[in-house]
Design an enzyme around this catalytic site. Structure first.
Site, PDB file in Angstrom:
ATOM      1  N   ASN A  46       0.824  -1.208   0.000  1.00 55.51           N
ATOM      2  CA  ASN A  46       0.000   0.000   0.000  1.00 55.51           C
ATOM      3  C   ASN A  46       0.861   1.262   0.000  1.00 55.51           C
ATOM      4  O   ASN A  46       0.542   2.235  -0.688  1.00 55.51           O
ATOM      5  CB  ASN A  46      -0.977   0.000   1.161  1.00 55.51           C
ATOM      6  N   ALA A  62       3.375   6.118   3.393  1.00 54.60           N
ATOM      7  CA  ALA A  62       3.254   5.114   4.448  1.00 54.60           C
ATOM      8  C   ALA A  62       1.828   4.592   4.510  1.00 54.60           C
ATOM      9  O   ALA A  62       0.890   5.233   4.031  1.00 54.60           O
ATOM     10  CB  ALA A  62       3.648   5.719   5.796  1.00 54.60           C
ATOM     11  N   ASP A  63       1.698   3.420   5.095  1.00 54.96           N
ATOM     12  CA  ASP A  63       0.397   2.819   5.343  1.00 54.96           C
ATOM     13  C   ASP A  63       0.467   2.121   6.690  1.00 54.96           C
ATOM     14  O   ASP A  63       1.456   1.455   6.996  1.00 54.96           O
ATOM     15  CB  ASP A  63       0.039   1.818   4.249  1.00 54.96           C
ATOM     16  N   THR A  64      -0.575   2.293   7.495  1.00 57.58           N
ATOM     17  CA  THR A  64      -0.618   1.698   8.827  1.00 57.58           C
ATOM     18  C   THR A  64      -1.909   0.918   8.996  1.00 57.58           C
ATOM     19  O   THR A  64      -2.975   1.387   8.608  1.00 57.58           O
ATOM     20  CB  THR A  64      -0.531   2.790   9.919  1.00 57.58           C
ATOM     21  N   GLY A  99       4.018   0.272   6.917  1.00 54.95           N
ATOM     22  CA  GLY A  99       4.921   0.122   5.786  1.00 54.95           C
ATOM     23  C   GLY A  99       5.301   1.511   5.307  1.00 54.95           C
ATOM     24  O   GLY A  99       4.465   2.414   5.263  1.00 54.95           O
TER      25      GLY A  99
END
Length: 178
Positions: A46, A62-64, A99
């Site tokens: 992502n 970023a992806d959380t 990420g």
């Protein structure tokens, strides 16, 4: 050339600002994947999709997600779903995966994945109502923000605090962003 942050997250912007990073925000419309058996791959893919959709360098995306018992919890769709997620996580430990994808000025892309574990307090419906009265849980993975009245729901955590906020400092240092 300033860094482009491919995220509209105020928490990520705050982390960069607090560390003196000059940046501009670009909102992307990137496809997202959800791979419940591989949350690390989910967040990295992502983040890379967001980075590519941004189309600039240098750039950071970023992806959380919150992951518990093989289920990925992203941002809830509405308040009812947010309360249901908080009830599910109450009294339990879950993982927070972030990420990060970074493209340097030459377009070279590097990625990282960071995990932290968070244990919630035992929460009654009254506790959950009190929390959501103070925090908009809809724009937060797992329906909470550790940095915004987190003490009302979080009992303890291990790993990077900033990872739980959505942008791990270790990755930023590794990439030379901070």
């Amino acid at each position: 050339m300033p860094l482009t942050l491919a995220s509209q997250s105020p928490r990520r912007a705050r982390i960069l600002s607090d560390h003196g990073v000059a940046f501009e925000v670009v909102v992307t419309d990137a496809p997202e994947v959800s791979i419940p058996h591989d949350p690390g791959r989910t967040v990295v893919e992502n983040a890379v999709h967001k980075l590519r959709a941004c189309g600039r360098v240098p750039a950071l995306a970023a992806d959380t997600i919150v992951w518990h018992d093989g289920v990925i919890y992203g941002k809830p769709a509405d308040l009812a779903e947010a309360k249901a997620v908080l009830r599910t996580l109450a009294g339990r430990t879950h993982a927070v995966f972030t990420g990060v994808a970074y493209a340097d000025a030459d377009g070279n892309v590097r990625t990282a994945c960071c995990r932290s574990d968070v244990t919630f307090r035992a929460l009654s419906d009254a506790d959950i109502d009190a929390y959501v009265a103070q925090v908009n849980p809809v724009d937060r993975a797992g329906a909470y923000d550790i940095n915004d009245h987190g003490e009302l729901v979080v009992a303890s955590y291990t790993g990077e605090y900033e990872n739980i906020m959505g942008l791990p400092l270790g990755a930023l240092r590794e990439f030379g962003v901070i």
